[in-house]
Design an enzyme around this catalytic site. Structure first.
Site: not given
Length: 663
Positions: A259, A398
């Site tokens: 992860n 982002d």
């Protein structure tokens, strides 16, 4: 075909689509019943000057308009309009976003082709940036007919759409197909890798894979569908995985890795798309339902852009599917927080209440700084030039990438008509709990790299204020994460890759030390509060005014530091608070209170601890003072490190160190 004929050949750039049979609650996004005009606003319009009148008129218009009949939807591209009725395709998914094509592509003329059967009319409309509506052209149709309208994009400098309406006369009118076209010439079509990052959401992943398999025509230019699986509930171990993979004709591949968060999963997608020779990577969240036609629209638009451009889709609410979360996002440069591009924009706009033709602000073109990675198409040429995502795990990856791309000369476009339905965070609070660490650290990293203001503008001031709010709210686990974020910031960018897979387990290991981090399923799992023990005699406490805020803060912090909690506060809470009432100015009056979480899945027991407040407030203050002193040095350090920590080599080492055996 001659060179001249090839250069004038028309090719589809946007097809008319209708909702799938399992989504009756999305009809308003595709077709809109009622009159063609919608609401026309002029500069001197009484409704334009009076927002309340406009709101009333919108509600009246919505309540009086007819709804489309779901049984009249014949296929994904065909629909019946009943005799005497009118249907508009001036909707989110079927109107043509003319101003976006005018601004970002070389296309200057389009044509609309509509194939119908029956008797009626086809009428073409356009709007401008103010939302004013104008009839452009129309044709009477009878029998089997193909209506063609050639249209210019010249008037759409600041905004505006094209769309068409259909009206049936004495009998039913069926639209069999429709599309917007542009002169295509010999333009090559780019190949894209569709990449999904997932963490224990195999059902969502397989559902989207099935949607793609059922719409194989959208996969013509998809080189590969890549799932980066970072969870323990493996996609490949699901019962029907092999059947889904087979239905996709060998295009589906799964990579298992530790992860590494969203940034690690999406960086892997960027990396693999360059390695496999794709022209683009389309990043997709796992907890979405995709409108498959959006894939074609993003790819087609990006192919026509004058230079490499990041093209993103919008996000609708998965559990309220006519609601658009936001129409575009920018970063406020003074505060480094997500913001709306225009003051008149709405968030959470419901198209079932007011559709495109009835909502003037939707007609203004929105230029953005970034697009959320729930659906974002990035050219691999951009990745090769500016690198991959920063190793931030989650939050701000982002936005930072969009800012970095813009500084390198690559724009981002949030394209209307391309979207997913995503689990909305409107009912989440990711500023508390384990995510607080990543929010605090990554916002500061983004500020250090990109802020144009001395000392990061207002960011440090707001960070200190957030510390005080969390502390007076008894959110000590959250504050521990924020302090840890400040400590780690001084370790520099070199350690970001090293902690990518380890920081979250470290944070979660601390939950046992903090009552506010321990979630129980039911409020009855906690001791019952004693009647009459709540603060302020049960009076609802409001937020202090700006004038009162600083004196209120000093008084509240002093009281919490000096006054010991009531003797029963560790034995039983003073009351319960629903999540919507969990506001810092209200919780600060309690010594002990049970608070439900945003998702409604449980509750935690907040207990005031003056020793924790004192030590944490002191450390947070000292760390912020140090950050203020060393800001310029740290900013230079992080800016210089971006090419290295976002490089293919750095990420390759991280991927290799965190590889997992295939499921």
């Amino acid at each position: 075909m001659s060179e001249q004929e090839e250069s004038t050949r028309w090719a589809p750039i946007q097809r008319i689509i209708l909702p799938s049979s399992d989504q009756p609650d999305t009809v308003s996004l595709y077709v809109d019943a009622g009159s063609a005009s919608g609401i026309r606003l002029r500069e001197n319009d009484e409704f334009a000057r009076t927002p309340k009148l406009l709101e009333d008129k919108l509600q009246m218009s919505s309540s009086e308009s007819r709804e489309a009949h779901f049984e009249d939807l014949l296929s994904r591209h065909s629909m019946r309009i009943r005799s005497g009725e009118q249907m508009s395709f001036g909707t989110y998914f079927n109107a043509f976003p003319a101003s976006y094509w005018r601004r970002w592509t070389s296309v200057r003329d389009v044509r609309l082709v509509v194939q119908t059967k029956g008797t009626g009319t086809v009428t073409v409309y356009k709007s401008n940036a103010r939302g004013s509506v104008q009839r452009v052209d129309g044709k009477h149709v009878d029998g089997t007919a193909t209506s063609i309208f050639e249209l210019t994009l010249k008037p759409f400098g600041d905004g505006g759409w094209y769309w068409f309406d259909l009206a049936a006369s004495s009998g039913d009118l069926v639209i069999e197909n429709g599309q917007w076209e542009a002169r295509d010439g010999s333009r090559p079509k780019g190949q894209v890798t569709l990449q999904i990052t997932t963490m224990n959401k195999p059902d969502f992943c397989l559902n989207n894979a099935r949607i793609l398999a059922e719409n194989r025509d959208v996969l013509d230019n998809v080189k590969e569908i890549l799932i980066v699986d970072q969870g323990t509930l493996k996609v490949e171990q699901q019962e029907d995985f092999e059947a889904v993979r087979e239905s996709l004709g060998g295009k589906l591949r799964v990579i298992n890795q530790a992860n590494l968060g969203g940034s690690g999963g999406f960086a892997r997608g960027m990396y693999e798309s360059v390695e496999n020779g794709s022209d683009y990577v389309l990043l997709l969240d796992d907890d979405i339902v995709v409108e498959p036609e959006s894939i074609v629209r993003l790819l087609t638009f990006a192919d026509h852009c004058r230079k490499p451009t990041i093209v993103g889709g919008h996000m609708f609410d998965l559990y309220n599917r006519s609601v658009l979360h936001t129409f575009g996002e920018v970063v406020d440069p003074f505060r480094i927080v997500p913001a709306l591009p225009h003051a008149d924009m709405e968030t959470r706009h419901d198209f079932s209440v007011a559709n495109l033709r009835q909502t003037p602000w939707l007609h203004r073109r929105v230029d953005v700084d970034y697009n959320g990675w729930w659906m974002c198409l990035i050219p691999t040429s951009v990745i090769k030039e500016i690198g991959l995502s920063l190793p931030l795990f989650i939050k701000w990856d982002d936005a930072e990438y969009g800012l970095r791309a813009r500084e390198a000369g690559f724009a981002t476009v949030s394209l209307p008509g391309a979207a997913v339905w995503h689990v909305s965070w409107i009912d989440k609070d990711d500023l508390v709990g384990w995510q607080a660490y990543f929010h605090a650290r990554n916002r500061l990293i983004t500020t250090l790299i990109h802020s144009p203001y001395p000392k990061g503008g207002r960011v440090l001031r707001e960070s200190v204020q957030a510390d005080v709010k969390h502390l007076v709210s008894m959110q000590y686990f959250t504050e521990h994460g924020r302090i840890e974020a400040l400590r780690d910031l001084f370790k520099g960018p070199e350690g970001l890759h090293k902690v990518l897979a380890t920081k979250l387990p470290e944070i979660n290991a601390l939950k046992s030390e903090y009552p506010d981090a321990q979630l129980k399923d039911d409020v009855d799992d906690f001791p019952a509060p004693k009647i009459g023990r709540g603060p302020m005699g049960g009076t609802v406490v409001g937020m202090p005014s700006k004038k009162e805020l600083i004196p209120w803060g000093i008084k509240t912090v002093a009281r919490q530091l000096i006054k010991a909690p009531g003797p029963e506060s560790s034995e039983r809470p003073q009351g319960y608070l629903a999540h919507r009432d969990n506001r810092w100015f209200r919780v600060a009056h309690y010594d002990s209170v049970v608070v439900s979480n945003a998702e409604g899945t449980g509750a935690s027991w907040y207990q005031r601890d003056p020793k924790k407040l004192k030590s944490m407030l002191a450390e947070a203050t000292l760390l912020h003072a140090k950050l203020l002193r060393e800001w310029d040095k740290l900013a230079d350090q992080y800016r210089r490190a971006v090419p290295e920590i976002s490089s293919f080599d750095a990420w390759k080492k991280t991927f290799e160190a965190n590889a997992k055996d295939d499921a």
